[in-house]
Design a protein around this motif. Structure first.
Motif, PDB file in Angstrom:
ATOM      1  N   VAL A 102     -32.515 -17.436 -56.767  1.00 11.99           N
ATOM      2  CA  VAL A 102     -33.685 -17.915 -56.194  1.00 11.99           C
ATOM      3  C   VAL A 102     -34.647 -16.656 -55.871  1.00 11.99           C
ATOM      4  O   VAL A 102     -35.965 -16.932 -55.664  1.00 11.99           O
ATOM      5  CB  VAL A 102     -33.418 -18.737 -54.720  1.00 11.99           C
ATOM      6  CG1 VAL A 102     -32.698 -20.074 -55.098  1.00 11.99           C
ATOM      7  CG2 VAL A 102     -32.547 -17.937 -53.913  1.00 11.99           C
ATOM      8  N   LEU A 105     -36.297 -16.269 -59.821  1.00 10.67           N
ATOM      9  CA  LEU A 105     -37.101 -17.539 -60.488  1.00 10.67           C
ATOM     10  C   LEU A 105     -38.682 -17.582 -59.861  1.00 10.67           C
ATOM     11  O   LEU A 105     -38.887 -17.745 -58.903  1.00 10.67           O
ATOM     12  CB  LEU A 105     -36.353 -18.817 -60.252  1.00 10.67           C
ATOM     13  CG  LEU A 105     -34.917 -18.960 -60.682  1.00 10.67           C
ATOM     14  CD1 LEU A 105     -34.269 -20.174 -60.066  1.00 10.67           C
ATOM     15  CD2 LEU A 105     -34.906 -19.177 -62.301  1.00 10.67           C
ATOM     16  N   TRP A 110     -38.730 -22.863 -61.990  1.00  6.21           N
ATOM     17  CA  TRP A 110     -38.002 -23.886 -61.217  1.00  6.21           C
ATOM     18  C   TRP A 110     -38.629 -25.191 -61.453  1.00  6.21           C
ATOM     19  O   TRP A 110     -37.592 -26.001 -61.823  1.00  6.21           O
ATOM     20  CB  TRP A 110     -38.317 -23.741 -59.667  1.00  6.21           C
ATOM     21  CG  TRP A 110     -37.664 -24.586 -59.023  1.00  6.21           C
ATOM     22  CD1 TRP A 110     -38.152 -25.481 -58.395  1.00  6.21           C
ATOM     23  CD2 TRP A 110     -36.324 -24.583 -58.362  1.00  6.21           C
ATOM     24  NE1 TRP A 110     -37.272 -26.499 -57.738  1.00  6.21           N
ATOM     25  CE2 TRP A 110     -36.191 -25.937 -57.687  1.00  6.21           C
ATOM     26  CE3 TRP A 110     -35.184 -23.476 -58.467  1.00  6.21           C
ATOM     27  CZ2 TRP A 110     -34.791 -26.005 -57.048  1.00  6.21           C
ATOM     28  CZ3 TRP A 110     -33.934 -23.823 -57.899  1.00  6.21           C
ATOM     29  CH2 TRP A 110     -33.832 -25.041 -57.123  1.00  6.21           C
ATOM     30  N   MET A 114     -36.331 -28.397 -63.371  1.00  7.26           N
ATOM     31  CA  MET A 114     -36.227 -29.755 -62.971  1.00  7.26           C
ATOM     32  C   MET A 114     -37.079 -30.995 -63.674  1.00  7.26           C
ATOM     33  O   MET A 114     -36.229 -31.912 -63.585  1.00  7.26           O
ATOM     34  CB  MET A 114     -36.810 -29.702 -61.356  1.00  7.26           C
ATOM     35  CG  MET A 114     -36.031 -29.043 -60.180  1.00  7.26           C
ATOM     36  SD  MET A 114     -34.679 -29.582 -60.044  1.00  7.26           S
ATOM     37  CE  MET A 114     -33.811 -28.435 -58.706  1.00  7.26           C
ATOM     38  N   ASN A 161     -31.060 -22.853 -60.215  1.00  5.94           N
ATOM     39  CA  ASN A 161     -31.827 -23.911 -60.641  1.00  5.94           C
ATOM     40  C   ASN A 161     -30.995 -25.099 -61.715  1.00  5.94           C
ATOM     41  O   ASN A 161     -31.177 -26.207 -61.416  1.00  5.94           O
ATOM     42  CB  ASN A 161     -33.154 -23.474 -61.533  1.00  5.94           C
ATOM     43  CG  ASN A 161     -33.845 -24.701 -62.012  1.00  5.94           C
ATOM     44  OD1 ASN A 161     -33.693 -25.309 -63.157  1.00  5.94           O
ATOM     45  ND2 ASN A 161     -35.122 -25.232 -61.315  1.00  5.94           N
ATOM     46  N   TYR A 162     -30.278 -24.588 -62.374  1.00  5.14           N
ATOM     47  CA  TYR A 162     -29.352 -25.360 -63.075  1.00  5.14           C
ATOM     48  C   TYR A 162     -28.393 -26.043 -62.156  1.00  5.14           C
ATOM     49  O   TYR A 162     -28.054 -27.249 -62.156  1.00  5.14           O
ATOM     50  CB  TYR A 162     -28.593 -24.250 -64.289  1.00  5.14           C
ATOM     51  CG  TYR A 162     -27.667 -25.544 -65.218  1.00  5.14           C
ATOM     52  CD1 TYR A 162     -28.477 -26.134 -66.159  1.00  5.14           C
ATOM     53  CD2 TYR A 162     -26.351 -25.038 -65.342  1.00  5.14           C
ATOM     54  CE1 TYR A 162     -27.861 -26.845 -67.189  1.00  5.14           C
ATOM     55  CE2 TYR A 162     -25.786 -25.753 -66.301  1.00  5.14           C
ATOM     56  CZ  TYR A 162     -26.374 -26.513 -67.175  1.00  5.14           C
ATOM     57  OH  TYR A 162     -25.750 -27.442 -68.305  1.00  5.14           O
ATOM     58  N   SER A 165     -30.586 -28.592 -60.280  1.00  7.95           N
ATOM     59  CA  SER A 165     -30.890 -29.847 -61.176  1.00  7.95           C
ATOM     60  C   SER A 165     -29.721 -30.723 -61.543  1.00  7.95           C
ATOM     61  O   SER A 165     -29.882 -31.781 -61.705  1.00  7.95           O
ATOM     62  CB  SER A 165     -31.761 -29.090 -62.164  1.00  7.95           C
ATOM     63  OG  SER A 165     -30.950 -28.524 -63.112  1.00  7.95           O
TER      64      SER A 165
END
Length: 258
Positions: A102, A105, A110, A114, A161-162, A165
């Protein structure tokens, strides 16, 4: 006894079908008897997969679609209905892995993760579910990831993010499953571990240190092989799972249990 995995007469849509696990799943659907609509952004690669399916004696429809673009999704599904008349199975497979934590990114990165990983399944389902509800039949399979339930503390492998998501895909699966079971629509998700694909072959599979650590920490002591995801996909896509909905199955060689 009838073959519970027989998909003869069924129509399946596969997103991210131009290569890797998506293309493998599309071929598996065709082998089981289904006609297949192939969605991905790269039309040339889709055409090659379509030719393979047609050579198996099944019908194939290749459509260039960005699953994060609502108009393209809507148009693509309309073309499937015009060609095949229905949609019985939806495999939401398209996905990307944006590296980084975080702190690193960007907002654009991001949003990109998503958009493809969560908004994509949402948009595909938005236009497929009404068809399934009308038919009183449907099988939706969402490809999440083992990284929806486990993460990595090594900074070079951070993929926040992975993680977020793909866990979002699990949550979407739960909500849809509860809402549409009364319409004879099952919604389940799969969590692949490490498989060789376009997303991993030039990154994780070329990192010898990572592979050694993965093999040492995974009960199966190896990554997944081509085709080893297909059995679970066919189970969730067929009448073998007629009373199974809202479930998440990790196909990871045991990586998530240790």
């Amino acid at each position: 006894m009838s073959n519970l995995y027989d998909l003869s007469g069924k129509v399946a849509i596969v997103t991210g079908a131009s290569s890797g696990l998506g293309a493998d799943a599309a071929r598996a659907y065709a082998e089981a008897g289904a006609d297949v609509a192939l969605f991905a952004r790269r039309a040339d690669k889709l055409a090659n997969v379509a030719k393979e399916i047609e050579a198996m004696g099944r019908k194939a429809l290749a459509i260039a679609v960005d699953v994060a673009n609502e108009e393209q999704v809507k148009s693509g599904i309309q073309q499937v209905v015009e060609t095949f008349g229905k949609v019985d199975i939806l495999l939401n497979n398209a996905g990307i892995a944006v590296p980084g934590g975080v702190e690193d990114l960007t907002e654009a990165q991001w949003d990109q993760g998503m958009d493809v990983n969560v908004k994509g399944p949402f948009l595909m389902s938005k236009y497929v579910v009404p068809l399934m509800r009308k038919a009183k039949y449907g099988k939706i399979v969402n490809v999440a990831s083992v990284n929806a339930i486990i993460a990595d503390k090594v900074p070079v492998l951070w993929r926040h993010n992975y993680n977020a998501s793909k866990d979002g895909v699990r949550g979407l699966t739960l909500g849809m499953a509860a809402s549409y079971a009364q319409d004879n629509i099952t919604v389940n998700s799969i969590g692949p571990g490490l498989f060789e694909s376009e997303m991993t072959e030039n990154t994780l599979f070329k990192n010898e240190g990572f592979l050694q650590a993965y093999n040492a920490s995974t009960p199966a002591s190896r990554p997944g092989k081509r085709g080893e995801l297909n059995g679970t996909i066919l189970f969730f896509s067929s009448d073998a799972s007629s009373y199974v909905t809202g479930q998440y199955v990790a196909v990871d060689g045991g990586a998530s249990i240790v």
